[in-house]
Motif scaffolding. Structure first.
Motif, PDB file in Angstrom:
ATOM      1  N   SER A  16      46.641 -24.234 -27.856  1.00  0.00           N
ATOM      2  CA  SER A  16      45.569 -24.625 -26.932  1.00  0.00           C
ATOM      3  C   SER A  16      44.642 -25.655 -27.573  1.00  0.00           C
ATOM      4  O   SER A  16      43.982 -25.372 -28.571  1.00  0.00           O
TER       5      SER A  16
ATOM      6  N   MET B 133      44.666 -17.066 -25.455  1.00  0.00           N
ATOM      7  CA  MET B 133      43.434 -17.771 -25.074  1.00  0.00           C
ATOM      8  C   MET B 133      42.411 -16.783 -24.512  1.00  0.00           C
ATOM      9  O   MET B 133      41.213 -16.865 -24.828  1.00  0.00           O
TER      10      MET B 133
ATOM     11  N   VAL C  50      36.709 -21.478 -21.148  1.00  0.00           N
ATOM     12  CA  VAL C  50      38.056 -21.189 -21.661  1.00  0.00           C
ATOM     13  C   VAL C  50      38.599 -19.908 -21.024  1.00  0.00           C
ATOM     14  O   VAL C  50      39.779 -19.824 -20.658  1.00  0.00           O
TER      15      VAL C  50
ATOM     16  N   ALA D 195      42.050 -26.740 -26.064  1.00  0.00           N
ATOM     17  CA  ALA D 195      40.690 -26.327 -25.676  1.00  0.00           C
ATOM     18  C   ALA D 195      40.077 -25.469 -26.778  1.00  0.00           C
ATOM     19  O   ALA D 195      38.908 -25.647 -27.148  1.00  0.00           O
TER      20      ALA D 195
ATOM     21  N   ASP E 124      44.148 -26.832 -19.631  1.00  0.00           N
ATOM     22  CA  ASP E 124      43.794 -26.717 -21.062  1.00  0.00           C
ATOM     23  C   ASP E 124      43.278 -28.031 -21.649  1.00  0.00           C
ATOM     24  O   ASP E 124      42.168 -28.072 -22.189  1.00  0.00           O
TER      25      ASP E 124
ATOM     26  N   ALA F  94      38.794 -16.029 -26.032  1.00  0.00           N
ATOM     27  CA  ALA F  94      37.621 -16.302 -25.205  1.00  0.00           C
ATOM     28  C   ALA F  94      36.672 -15.102 -25.188  1.00  0.00           C
ATOM     29  O   ALA F  94      35.454 -15.264 -25.319  1.00  0.00           O
TER      30      ALA F  94
END
Length: 323
Positions: free
Chosen positions: A64, A144, A187, A66, A203, A148
């Motif tokens: 990812s 993810m 996210v 992000a 992403d 997060a």
């Protein structure tokens, strides 16, 4: 990052406005808060650094960008926290023969280092994200999601700890963590959407948004730092109010050769020539100077140097500026 880690210190034994001078070493209570602030910044630094390193690993693991871009964001915060922590100690140094105004402006060195690191990192992230938009790769959405949730918890805890602090520095840093929490919420939402919808482009789009936010903050930071270095009039000071403060005294005809600048964004300095309507003896002149300095402190001037002149004998190369 925002240049929200400047350290105001009293090197001239003047009484600052309480909100602007949070390093008053003549007060035991304030000394305690100073120590407490240093501890809070230290804890925030270690939490942030450890989590940023974990994010780097997680970003590669979940594929990812992000998360990687938020890792860069957090590393930038860690640099800022580290320099804030360092200059919290450095600002205790009193003025000396080399730095007669003290060490406040050293904090700008940290701001420039942070800004360069963040610019290079953000450009790299934008390049990677742009390429991902055309060749999207599905990240590990479960990973993810987990990161997060942890990100919101860690940054939220640090934000709440600093928010309870009593110094401006702590409150400003708590805003950084609030920004991080909001980034992780984005996210989290993105990972949930990608769990149910085949949209891997979310992403890199999140990553680009985070990188742009970082660059906007860097721009504001650099602009403020350059204004300080180039000795611009501080944002917290109104030149018109300064001139009006002088003219409120009936003994003064006007001012000229007025210069206002700041050491670090908070400790503001003024020099000027004040023209008297009639000559004054030494004692009344000293009383007038004391009253003037007290009035100037009310409008965020912490250190003033005033040279008095008598009307008709003012500097020939200067025109009187009564407004």
């Amino acid at each position: 990052m925002d240049d929200h880690f400047d350290h105001t210190h009293n090197h001239h034994n003047h009484d600052h406005n309480h909100d602007l001078d949070y390093h008053d070493h003549h007060s035991h209570g304030h000394g305690h808060h100073h120590h407490h602030a240093g501890d809070n910044i230290k804890v925030a630094f270690w939490i942030n650094t450890a989590f940023a390193l974990l994010e780097l690993v997680g970003g590669f693991y979940t594929n990812s960008v992000a998360i990687l871009s938020d890792a860069l964001h957090d590393l930038g915060d860690s640099l800022s926290l580290g320099t804030a922590w360092f200059f919290e100690q450095k600002s205790k140094q009193k003025s000396d023969k080399v730095y007669t105004y003290g060490y406040q402006r050293f904090s700008l060195i940290g701001a420039f280092i942070n800004s360069i690191v963040l610019i290079v990192g953000s450009v790299f992230i934008l390049k990677e994200s742009f390429e991902r938009l055309f060749h999207p790769e599905q990240p590990d959405t479960t990973g993810m999601l987990v990161f997060a949730i942890v990100g919101i918890a860690v940054n939220g805890a640090a934000m709440l700890r600093l928010k309870k602090g009593e110094t401006i520095n702590e409150k400003v840093i708590s805003l950084h963590f609030l920004e991080d929490v909001l980034g992780w919420v984005a996210v989290l939402i993105g990972s949930v959407v990608m769990k149910f919808v085949d949209a891997p482009a979310i992403d890199p789009l999140l990553s680009m948004i985070i990188a742009v936010i970082i660059l906007v903050n860097v721009y504001r930071n650099m602009r403020g730092a350059f204004q300080i270095i180039l000795q611009g009039v501080p944002h917290a000071v109104s030149e018109a109010k300064v001139k009006k403060a002088f003219l409120n005294f009936e003994e003064i005809e006007g001012t000229h050769d007025l210069h206002i600048w700041t050491m670090d964004g908070r400790y503001n300095i003024l020099t000027t020539h004040a023209v008297l309507k009639t000559p004054l003896e030494a004692q009344p002149l000293e009383m007038l100077k004391s009253k003037l300095k007290a009035e100037l402190k009310k409008i965020n001037i912490h250190h003033a140097t005033i040279e008095f002149e008598t009307k008709g004998l003012a500097c020939e190369h200067q025109s009187l500026d009564p407004e």
